[in-house]
Design a protein around this motif. Structure first.
Motif, mmCIF file in Angstrom:
data_model
loop_
_atom_site.group_PDB
_atom_site.id
_atom_site.type_symbol
_atom_site.label_atom_id
_atom_site.label_comp_id
_atom_site.label_asym_id
_atom_site.label_seq_id
_atom_site.Cartn_x
_atom_site.Cartn_y
_atom_site.Cartn_z
ATOM 1 N N PHE A 104 1.300 -1.073 -0.150
ATOM 2 C CA PHE A 104 0.078 0.003 -0.249
ATOM 3 C C PHE A 104 0.384 1.455 0.018
ATOM 4 O O PHE A 104 0.976 1.757 -0.788
ATOM 5 N N GLY A 105 1.912 1.226 0.702
ATOM 6 C CA GLY A 105 2.507 2.169 0.915
ATOM 7 C C GLY A 105 3.572 2.508 -0.749
ATOM 8 O O GLY A 105 2.937 3.981 -1.186
ATOM 9 N N ASN A 106 3.672 1.855 -1.246
ATOM 10 C CA ASN A 106 4.527 1.968 -2.785
ATOM 11 C C ASN A 106 3.483 2.932 -3.370
ATOM 12 O O ASN A 106 4.103 3.229 -4.212
ATOM 13 N N THR A 107 2.225 1.775 -3.632
ATOM 14 C CA THR A 107 1.168 2.745 -4.319
ATOM 15 C C THR A 107 1.389 3.522 -4.504
ATOM 16 O O THR A 107 0.627 4.684 -4.953
ATOM 17 N N LEU A 108 0.070 4.123 -2.806
ATOM 18 C CA LEU A 108 0.316 5.706 -2.317
ATOM 19 C C LEU A 108 1.918 6.470 -2.534
ATOM 20 O O LEU A 108 1.423 7.563 -3.062
ATOM 21 N N GLY A 109 2.779 6.143 -2.658
ATOM 22 C CA GLY A 109 3.637 6.934 -2.874
ATOM 23 C C GLY A 109 3.745 6.878 -4.581
ATOM 24 O O GLY A 109 4.562 8.698 -4.938
#
Length: 181
Positions: A104-109
């Motif tokens: 999720f962090g990589n996606t939103l980043g």
């Protein structure tokens, strides 16, 4: 007994700023407004493109990592099997939370990275900072992010991104206008 306000003439207090002839209380008064090297920076009431890039990417990654970690932790707790030891359950929860949090962090980043780049590009070419730049950046971000899933998905994601960016911009303006902060 000597008066307590008198000092002995053979001693004196150490004062490192004695030669500056400046009162000590004025020495540490710091300015309350930001100081700029160039006048153009002071005139701009907006973050630079690199500050936007760091802000949107970093806050997107942090938000995604926290939400994904929470979602993964709940999934890890719910997927515990009967008869597992406490050590295995904790390991399952940590692995699930870490995996989902990273995803999720990589996606939103990446979404934040795309949005900040497109918004700064729109600002550069249009020369004005308004809500339209954010809407265009939201449209482009959604379309680029979902482009690999086909044209229909890219158009839908672009529309959602544009609407979300417009709603966020209008909400921000409403908060500034109606909520005294």
């Amino acid at each position: 007994m000597a008066n307590s306000t008198e000092q002995k003439p053979s001693t004196r207090h150490y004062h490192p700023y004695q030669s500056l002839n400046t009162p000590i209380h004025k020495l540490y008064e710091l300015p309350t407004s930001p100081e700029y090297l160039f006048h153009e920076e002071a005139a701009a009431q907006r973050r630079s493109w690199s500050e936007n890039l760091q802000y949107y990417t970093g806050s997107g990654y942090l938000t995604g990592a926290i939400l994904g970690g929470l979602k993964g932790t709940v999934e890890g707790i719910n997927s515990a099997e009967r008869g597992e030891s406490l050590k295995l359950r904790i390991n399952r929860v940590l692995n699930s939370g870490g995996h989902t949090g990273r995803k999720f962090g990589n996606t939103l980043g990446v979404i934040g990275l795309l949005f900040s780049g497109l918004e700064s590009t729109a600002l550069h070419y249009r020369g004005t900072d308004d809500l339209f730049n954010s809407v265009v950046a939201g449209l482009g971000t959604g379309a680029i992010f979902r482009a690999t899933r086909g044209a229909k998905s890219a158009v839908l994601a672009g529309a959602i991104g544009g609407l979300a960016a417009g709603a966020a911009g209008i909400g921000k303006q409403a908060l500034k206008r109606y909520v005294p902060i």
